[in-house]
Write a protein that holds these residues in place. Structure first.
Motif, PDB file in Angstrom:
ATOM      1  N   LEU A  45       0.837  -1.210   0.000  1.00 49.70           N
ATOM      2  CA  LEU A  45       0.000   0.000   0.000  1.00 49.70           C
ATOM      3  C   LEU A  45       0.869   1.257   0.000  1.00 49.70           C
ATOM      4  O   LEU A  45       0.572   2.227  -0.702  1.00 49.70           O
ATOM      5  N   ARG A  46       1.960   1.213   0.768  1.00 43.65           N
ATOM      6  CA  ARG A  46       2.861   2.371   0.792  1.00 43.65           C
ATOM      7  C   ARG A  46       3.490   2.592  -0.575  1.00 43.65           C
ATOM      8  O   ARG A  46       3.649   3.724  -1.017  1.00 43.65           O
ATOM      9  N   ALA A  47       3.812   1.505  -1.250  1.00 42.35           N
ATOM     10  CA  ALA A  47       4.383   1.615  -2.600  1.00 42.35           C
ATOM     11  C   ALA A  47       3.333   2.179  -3.566  1.00 42.35           C
ATOM     12  O   ALA A  47       3.615   3.100  -4.341  1.00 42.35           O
ATOM     13  N   GLN A  48       2.112   1.652  -3.481  1.00 40.00           N
ATOM     14  CA  GLN A  48       1.017   2.136  -4.333  1.00 40.00           C
ATOM     15  C   GLN A  48       0.820   3.639  -4.169  1.00 40.00           C
ATOM     16  O   GLN A  48       0.580   4.363  -5.136  1.00 40.00           O
ATOM     17  N   ARG A  49       0.895   4.091  -2.948  1.00 45.44           N
ATOM     18  CA  ARG A  49       0.670   5.496  -2.631  1.00 45.44           C
ATOM     19  C   ARG A  49       1.762   6.379  -3.220  1.00 45.44           C
ATOM     20  O   ARG A  49       1.546   7.543  -3.530  1.00 45.44           O
ATOM     21  N   ASN A  50       2.954   5.841  -3.340  1.00 46.85           N
ATOM     22  CA  ASN A  50       4.109   6.655  -3.688  1.00 46.85           C
ATOM     23  C   ASN A  50       4.777   6.198  -4.983  1.00 46.85           C
ATOM     24  O   ASN A  50       5.985   5.986  -5.024  1.00 46.85           O
ATOM     25  N   LEU A  51       3.963   6.065  -6.065  1.00 40.43           N
ATOM     26  CA  LEU A  51       4.474   5.811  -7.415  1.00 40.43           C
ATOM     27  C   LEU A  51       5.290   4.527  -7.553  1.00 40.43           C
ATOM     28  O   LEU A  51       6.002   4.351  -8.538  1.00 40.43           O
ATOM     29  N   CYS A  52       5.162   3.639  -6.556  1.00 37.26           N
ATOM     30  CA  CYS A  52       5.940   2.394  -6.558  1.00 37.26           C
ATOM     31  C   CYS A  52       7.445   2.648  -6.710  1.00 37.26           C
ATOM     32  O   CYS A  52       8.162   1.888  -7.373  1.00 37.26           O
ATOM     33  N   PHE A  53       7.895   3.727  -6.080  1.00 37.97           N
ATOM     34  CA  PHE A  53       9.337   3.926  -5.928  1.00 37.97           C
ATOM     35  C   PHE A  53       9.867   2.756  -5.121  1.00 37.97           C
ATOM     36  O   PHE A  53       9.187   2.234  -4.244  1.00 37.97           O
ATOM     37  N   GLN A  54      11.109   2.357  -5.402  1.00 41.98           N
ATOM     38  CA  GLN A  54      11.685   1.252  -4.641  1.00 41.98           C
ATOM     39  C   GLN A  54      12.668   1.765  -3.596  1.00 41.98           C
ATOM     40  O   GLN A  54      13.307   2.791  -3.799  1.00 41.98           O
ATOM     41  N   GLU A  55      12.771   1.014  -2.541  1.00 46.14           N
ATOM     42  CA  GLU A  55      13.665   1.379  -1.438  1.00 46.14           C
ATOM     43  C   GLU A  55      15.107   1.585  -1.927  1.00 46.14           C
ATOM     44  O   GLU A  55      15.671   2.653  -1.809  1.00 46.14           O
ATOM     45  N   GLY A  56      15.667   0.542  -2.531  1.00 45.09           N
ATOM     46  CA  GLY A  56      17.073   0.554  -2.892  1.00 45.09           C
ATOM     47  C   GLY A  56      17.380   1.426  -4.111  1.00 45.09           C
ATOM     48  O   GLY A  56      18.392   2.130  -4.138  1.00 45.09           O
ATOM     49  N   ARG A  57      16.488   1.377  -5.095  1.00 41.74           N
ATOM     50  CA  ARG A  57      16.772   2.029  -6.371  1.00 41.74           C
ATOM     51  C   ARG A  57      15.552   2.865  -6.732  1.00 41.74           C
ATOM     52  O   ARG A  57      14.603   2.377  -7.341  1.00 41.74           O
TER      53      ARG A  57
END
Ligand SMILES: *Cc1c(COP(=O)(O)O)cnc(C)c1O
Length: 369
Positions: A203-215
């Protein structure tokens, strides 16, 4: 002076928290109020994780996106609800399947859910209507039996309870809106709650453009910008501190209305089932068809007397936008169709006074005399 259907109540704490955002410069979607609001709302509802988003529709869309639905998959929703519920399903490519509503609570008729389950059913979306919780037990049992997800829409039922447990504590994911007319508001805003760490991450990824932690600028999924701002969360947190008073005011309002309207036989008033704590988000009434007057006519006559009202939802099966797409053709849901035409809700805001309630009730008497 017209009595408005709703007016938000903002207290000193709201000003203080918002001022803190402005003074410290934390005005976008980072800042301490977001985390605090997420944690405290999740705790209030008895859940582990809260993911704040920009509105209730986004909450439903983010939750549905986590189900990995395929075209042809089905999600059972009530026909009598806001379009956001159906939109969230349609946008995944899946198909919403409708049920009618219970004639007493106006929530989804749980007996019809079993009849609508097919091999393609993947999820059920109970929507708590106007502050009254859905009868959750049969839905929980069906979901268990058929391996279905539950996405709860508790936008209208902040603090409501089903058998002593909070609305929004039942679904795999539960969605809330904090729009200005909701019991707790952030102006615009929403949240998804879950007990699953994995879902919370998605859900956090969905909310934020599916930015990834590492890259950061490397994407493996389609996401959205559904972020809530620290300013909004600051307002929400201030509201949460007084939620019990807010609910008490709603319950007091309902009692006053019901006392004054209960002897008008043509009016159906809100109920509170023995297993429910109803929060009367909006005090809704349904006018008997035998009167030969519909809700639109009643609303017009009340408006002339300075009383603002709102019509009920029009069922999803009656929406041209879905019919044009070949959905729900020839389907009939008689309870939803009747209350859509005969129902409206009365002024129900947090600032409503006894004097205003008296005025509304005497206007109703005058029109129905
Ligand atoms: C208000 C509401 C929503 C949508 O919330 P927004 O914040 O306006 O997008 C969704 N579901 C229900 C039942 C609502 O009442």
């Amino acid at each position: 002076m017209t009595i408005p259907v709703n007016e938000p109540l903002l207290d000193e704490t709201a000003f203080k928290y918002v001022e803190e955002c402005l003074k410290t410069g934390w005005i976008s979607s980072s800042g301490k109020f977001i985390q605090a609001f997420e944690q405290q709302w999740a705790a209030y509802c008895g859940r582990s994780y809260g993911i704040a988003v920009c509105n209730g529709t986004a909450a439903l869309e983010a939750a549905m996106a986590c189900l990995d639905l395929q075209p042809g998959d089905e999600v059972i929703i009530p026909t009598f609800t806001i379009i956001s519920c159906a939109l969230a399903v349609v946008q995944t490519g899946a198909t919403p399947v409708l049920v009618d509503c219970d004639p007493r609570t106006w929530c989804m008729d749980v007996r019809q859910v079993a009849e609508k389950i097919s091999p393609r059913t993947r999820a059920i979306m109970p929507v708590h209507i106007y502050g009254h919780p859905v009868d959750m037990q049969p839905i929980l049992e069906l979901a268990e039996k058929h391996g279905l997800s539950i996405i709860e829409d508790a936008a209208e039922a902040h603090g409501a309870e089903y058998k002593g447990k909070k609305a929004g504590s039942f679904g795999d994911m539960s969605c809330f809106s904090f729009y200005a007319n909701k019991i707790i508001t952030t102006g615009e805003g929403g949240m998804v709650l879950t007990n699953s760490h994995g879902l919370a991450e998605r859900l956090r990824a969905q909310r934020n453009l599916c930015f990834q932690e590492g890259r950061r600028f490397f994407h493996t999924e389609l996401g959205h910008n559904y972020r809530m701002t620290n300013l909004q969360a600051a307002i929400g947190l201030s509201q949460l501190e007084t939620i019990e008073q807010r609910i008490q005011h709603k319950r007091w309002m309902a009692q006053r209305y019901s006392e004054q309207l209960k002897d008008i036989p043509e009016l159906q008033l809100p109920v509170e089932e023995p297993w429910a704590r109803q929060v009367y988000w909006m005090y809704a009434i349904v006018l008997d068809e035998s009167r030969g007057m519909d809700a639109a006519q009643l609303a017009q006559r009340l408006m002339a007397l300075g009383i603002e009202t709102r019509p009920f939802f029009l069922g999803m099966h009656e929406q041209p936008v879905f019919r044009q797409r070949g959905l729900f053709v020839n389907e009939r849901y008689p309870v939803a169709e009747r209350i859509a035409r005969q129902g409206l809700y009365l002024p129900s805001g947090a600032t409503l006074t006894q004097g205003q309630i008296d005025q509304v009730c005497s206007a109703i008497r005058k029109v129905l005399q």
